[in-house]
Scaffold this active site. Structure first.
Site, PDB file in Angstrom:
ATOM      1  N   HIS A  21       0.844  -1.206   0.000  1.00 10.91           N
ATOM      2  CA  HIS A  21       0.000   0.000   0.000  1.00 10.91           C
ATOM      3  C   HIS A  21       0.878   1.255   0.000  1.00 10.91           C
ATOM      4  O   HIS A  21       0.641   2.194  -0.759  1.00 10.91           O
ATOM      5  CB  HIS A  21      -0.882   0.048   1.258  1.00 10.91           C
ATOM      6  N   LYS A  45     -18.602  -5.607   8.320  1.00  9.91           N
ATOM      7  CA  LYS A  45     -17.375  -6.410   8.354  1.00  9.91           C
ATOM      8  C   LYS A  45     -16.407  -5.794   9.357  1.00  9.91           C
ATOM      9  O   LYS A  45     -15.833  -4.736   9.097  1.00  9.91           O
ATOM     10  CB  LYS A  45     -16.760  -6.389   6.941  1.00  9.91           C
ATOM     11  N   ARG A  94      -2.070  -6.219  -8.286  1.00 11.60           N
ATOM     12  CA  ARG A  94      -0.961  -7.117  -7.953  1.00 11.60           C
ATOM     13  C   ARG A  94      -0.749  -8.169  -9.024  1.00 11.60           C
ATOM     14  O   ARG A  94       0.375  -8.552  -9.329  1.00 11.60           O
ATOM     15  CB  ARG A  94      -1.242  -7.820  -6.614  1.00 11.60           C
ATOM     16  N   SER A 131      -3.250  -7.885   3.169  1.00  4.10           N
ATOM     17  CA  SER A 131      -3.425  -7.693   4.620  1.00  4.10           C
ATOM     18  C   SER A 131      -3.881  -8.986   5.287  1.00  4.10           C
ATOM     19  O   SER A 131      -3.454  -9.305   6.402  1.00  4.10           O
ATOM     20  CB  SER A 131      -4.444  -6.579   4.887  1.00  4.10           C
TER      21      SER A 131
HETATM   22  O1  PNS Z   1      -8.994  -2.805   0.372  1.00  2.00           O
HETATM   23  P1  PNS Z   1     -10.265  -3.264  -0.293  1.00  2.00           P
HETATM   24  O2  PNS Z   1     -11.151  -3.934   0.733  1.00  2.00           O
HETATM   25  O3  PNS Z   1     -10.013  -4.122  -1.503  1.00  2.00           O
HETATM   26  O4  PNS Z   1     -11.036  -1.948  -0.811  1.00  2.00           O
HETATM   27  C1  PNS Z   1     -12.315  -2.036  -1.402  1.00  2.00           C
HETATM   28  C2  PNS Z   1     -12.977  -0.648  -1.526  1.00  2.00           C
HETATM   29  C3  PNS Z   1     -12.993   0.068  -0.178  1.00  2.00           C
HETATM   30  C4  PNS Z   1     -12.213   0.203  -2.512  1.00  2.00           C
HETATM   31  C5  PNS Z   1     -14.412  -0.870  -2.056  1.00  2.00           C
HETATM   32  O5  PNS Z   1     -15.040  -1.875  -1.330  1.00  2.00           O
HETATM   33  C6  PNS Z   1     -15.284   0.389  -2.000  1.00  2.00           C
HETATM   34  O6  PNS Z   1     -15.028   1.350  -2.679  1.00  2.00           O
HETATM   35  N1  PNS Z   1     -16.311   0.347  -1.128  1.00  2.00           N
HETATM   36  C7  PNS Z   1     -17.195   1.458  -0.914  1.00  2.00           C
HETATM   37  C8  PNS Z   1     -18.612   1.128  -1.354  1.00  2.00           C
HETATM   38  C9  PNS Z   1     -18.793   1.398  -2.818  1.00  2.00           C
HETATM   39  O7  PNS Z   1     -18.590   2.490  -3.313  1.00  2.00           O
HETATM   40  N2  PNS Z   1     -19.189   0.349  -3.555  1.00  2.00           N
HETATM   41  C10 PNS Z   1     -19.393   0.423  -4.979  1.00  2.00           C
HETATM   42  C11 PNS Z   1     -18.056   0.379  -5.717  1.00  2.00           C
HETATM   43  S1  PNS Z   1     -18.215  -0.660  -7.026  1.00  2.00           S
END
Ligand code: PNS
Length: 164
Positions: A21, A45, A94, A131
């Site tokens: 990150h 979660k 990745r 993570s």
């Molecule tokens: O580190 P992660 O868990 O892979 O990050 C995922 C994240 C936070 C980028 C994604 O879940 C997100 O943007 N969630 C917010 C809700 C949202 O906007 N959902 C629609 C996006 S398609």
């Protein structure tokens, strides 16, 4: 002269932040005037670390980047970006296995509000880092020090001592 601030967001769970990150934050900070690292607060979660703990670690480990700041959000990323006047999301890729999930999110976000996504290939040094893996290795006493900042090593040790 165009004086608009070019602002990007690096959203994620960061439970906890890894060197992978950090590499993306540093590279994004060289491309944009300001980078907001946005921690998703997900009520359904619960992570190992609370959002406050994740934010505190992120603030400490990004202190070397003057144009990176930490924030948190609930709900849709597109709404957060609109409120913060951000037009680009930066996400690390990745491996090809990330692409399917990332492409769907990027297309959904673009469709919702025109929010753009820039995919940044992860430095191969970090391409296997996640993570979830870090937490698993730390839980069973493996050495995670090459993969996360020293502060995170410390916090993981303390947290796993507490939950035992
Ligand atoms: O580190 P992660 O868990 O892979 O990050 C995922 C994240 C936070 C980028 C994604 O879940 C997100 O943007 N969630 C917010 C809700 C949202 O906007 N959902 C629609 C996006 S398609």
């Amino acid at each position: 002269m165009n004086t608009t601030t070019r602002r990007a967001v690096c959203p994620g769970s960061f439970d906890p932040v890894t060197n992978g990150h950090l590499d993306i934050f540093g590279r994004a900070s060289r491309l944009y005037d300001e980078v907001i690292v946005a921690v998703l607060i997900n009520q359904t979660k619960t992570g190992l670390f609370s959002p406050e703990e994740r934010i505190e670690m992120l603030e400490a480990v990004t202190a070397e980047f003057p144009n990176v700041r930490i924030a948190s959000f609930r709900g849709l990323l597109v709404d957060f970006c609109r409120d913060q006047d951000v037009s680009v999301v930066v996400r690390g890729l990745r491996a090809v296995t990330d692409f399917d999930y990332e492409l769907k999110m990027a297309q959904m976000n673009y469709g919702l509000s025109g929010l753009e996504t820039l995919f940044m290939p992860t430095n191969p040094l970090y391409s296997f880092l996640a993570s979830s893996l870090i937490k698993d290795v730390a839980k069973w006493g493996g050495d995670i020090s090459p993969h996360v900042p020293p502060l995170v090593v410390e916090r993981l040790r303390a947290k796993l001592r507490d939950v035992r």
